[in-house]
Design an enzyme around this catalytic site. Structure first.
Site, PDB file in Angstrom:
ATOM      1  N   ALA A 268       0.882  -1.236   0.017  1.00  0.00           N
ATOM      2  CA  ALA A 268       0.005   0.024   0.033  1.00  0.00           C
ATOM      3  C   ALA A 268       0.818   1.313  -0.088  1.00  0.00           C
ATOM      4  O   ALA A 268       0.642   2.053   0.804  1.00  0.00           O
ATOM      5  CB  ALA A 268      -1.024  -0.271   1.110  1.00  0.00           C
TER       6      ALA A 268
ATOM      7  N   ARG B 192      -3.925   8.999  -9.520  1.00  0.00           N
ATOM      8  CA  ARG B 192      -5.320   8.941 -10.396  1.00  0.00           C
ATOM      9  C   ARG B 192      -6.372   9.082  -9.633  1.00  0.00           C
ATOM     10  O   ARG B 192      -7.609   9.366 -10.191  1.00  0.00           O
ATOM     11  CB  ARG B 192      -5.297   7.498 -11.320  1.00  0.00           C
TER      12      ARG B 192
ATOM     13  N   TYR C  57     -38.814  14.881  16.078  1.00  0.00           N
ATOM     14  CA  TYR C  57     -37.398  15.012  16.292  1.00  0.00           C
ATOM     15  C   TYR C  57     -37.618  14.155  17.646  1.00  0.00           C
ATOM     16  O   TYR C  57     -37.790  14.908  18.552  1.00  0.00           O
ATOM     17  CB  TYR C  57     -36.549  15.980  16.164  1.00  0.00           C
TER      18      TYR C  57
END
Length: 452
Positions: free
Chosen positions: A10, A16, A351
């Site tokens: 890694a 990219r 809520y």
């Protein structure tokens, strides 16, 4: 199975991806691709895990914490050079090593096991390579092998002749070898190539030249070894994962009314006879029990839905939301760190945060638990069978007793006892004729402005 160590490469920059986040930490189904891979590795109980880092090393070191050792590849001289960096942290390790790639997250544990098992077959290969057969082999390196899977030659596409290019068995880059063989062979790899790099596949040809056997194992799913290097490839990987998970969910007894519109997290758990309507999104940490119904356009994260519960449409359950058996949440209801007891319901426009709602309580439309004063959060407790009228504000910390009634439009700041009625409203004034006089006055004023 012989003791083994997993080496995960890694160290690449991932240019990219065009991101400040390291490539292997980009999530698929809410989980970093590196974590997908490590989870598969962990199914085989490796003795050691080593992640080779480079660019963005601090991010990866923080992400893996104590789950793996890390070693630095700097500068970066190819895949062979990368694997060599793991030799020091594996000093004294005498088992097998399995080389994996952090941006190839979907390798299954059974595939890894097949590679390690092949390493201990009767012909005792020095190296085992994971091959795959894509629809379009393109410019992948080729694995030229016989009918028994013994490798005759590894060849890069640019160096292959027409006959070799006609071979569709391609090199995934994943390899297995004993630690002794792996590092001994790597010390003999040269970098006499245009890039001046040390290539891991060269160890196969070196071993073959020594008269050693090398072998291939072929995955039956080319998507398993697909690398992810760009945002578009990440999106395709997400789509691939979601498609698999939807099919799995339906095979296990869930109904998805429009499967292509449902998005799961890596750890979503569904019971039997769960029904999921279109356009539902699951974040991490959701468990749904048998018989639950999730209606359209709902978002669920970190929540637990009990037996025969129902939410939505347009419901939002945030981390810590719990619906116990038979509870109901309707449209435009949000819950966070709140428990709705058995049979309790909040049908719409509500809520509930930092709250506990007792069994069979009814939460009226527009009710809000006011749980935050700008510095701290506070609890609201609503008793069994309590009835909270529409447009009520429950200012925490506050407790509403069992069977209590809070009248519509109330702002409750003190506890309500069991069976009490609490009504908190301003005085309602009536002024007969006032509105008619107001309208007459304003109409005359407007007419005068037009004349002026």
């Amino acid at each position: 199975m012989t003791e083994f160590a997993a080496i995960v490469l890694a160290a690449g920059k991932g240019t990219r991806m065009k991101s400040d986040l390291h490539k292997v930490l980009h999530p698929i189904a809410g989980r970093a691709m590196l974590d997908h891979l490590l989870a598969s590795v962990d199914e085989l109980s490796p003795a050691r895990r080593v992640v080779v880092v480079g660019a963005g090393r601090e991010q990866i070191e923080a992400a893996v914490e104590d789950r793996a050792d890390t070693c630095l590849q700097e500068p970066q001289y190819g895949t062979g050079h990368a694997v060599q960096q793991a030799e020091a942290p594996l000093d004294g390790f005498e088992g097998d090593v399995l080389v994996l790639y952090g941006d190839v997250p979907f390798v299954r544990a059974e595939t890894m096991r097949a590679m390690l098992d092949r390493l201990h077959a009767d012909d005792a290969p020095a190296v085992v390579v994971l091959g795959f057969e894509p629809d379009d082999p393109g410019h992948y390196g080729r694995v030229i092998s016989d009918d028994d899977g013994q490798i005759i030659k590894m060849v890069e596409y640019k160096d292959a002749d027409e006959g070799e290019r006609a071979c569709h068995l391609c090199n995934s880059g994943l390899m297995a070898a004993s630690a002794k063989d792996m590092f001994a062979l790597l010390r003999r790899v040269g970098n006499d190539n245009a890039q001046g790099e040390y290539y891991l596949p060269d160890i196969v040809n070196i071993a073959i030249a020594d008269g050693r056997v090398c072998a291939s194992v072929t995955t039956d799913d080319a998507n398993e070894v697909a690398g992810i290097n760009s945002r578009s490839e990440l999106a395709r990987a997400e789509a691939q994962w979601q498609e698999f998970r939807r099919e799995e969910a339906m095979a296990e007894g869930a109904t998805l009314r429009a499967p292509e519109t449902v998005y799961f997290s890596w750890d979503t758990k569904l019971g039997r006879d769960v029904t999921i309507d279109p356009h539902v999104v699951f974040g991490p940490g959701v468990t749904v029990a048998d018989g639950a119904h999730i209606k359209a356009f709902s978002h669920v994260e970190g929540a637990t839905l009990g037996l025969n519960t129902q939410i939505g449409p347009f419901a939002r359950l945030r981390p810590g939301a719990v619906l116990e058996e038979g509870a109901f949440v309707g449209n435009f209801v949000e819950m966070k760190k709140a428990t709705l007891g058995p049979g309790a319901k909040a049908s719409h426009l509500t809520y509930l945060g930092d709250a506990t709602v007792g069994a069979n309580a009814n939460i009226g439309a527009g009710t809000i638990t006011c749980n935050y004063d700008g510095y701290f959060k506070y609890q609201t407790v609503i008793g069994e069978r309590a009835f909270i009228g529409s447009n009520s504000a429950l200012v925490a910390p506050v407790k509403i007793g069992a069977d209590a009634i809070v009248a519509a439009g109330s702002a409750v700041t003190r506890d309500v006892g069991d069976g009490e009625l609490r009504m908190v409203r301003g005085e309602q004034l009536v002024k007969p004729g006032w509105a008619d006089r107001f309208h007459d006055t304003m109409k005359k004023k407007k007419a005068a402005e037009k004349k002026g």
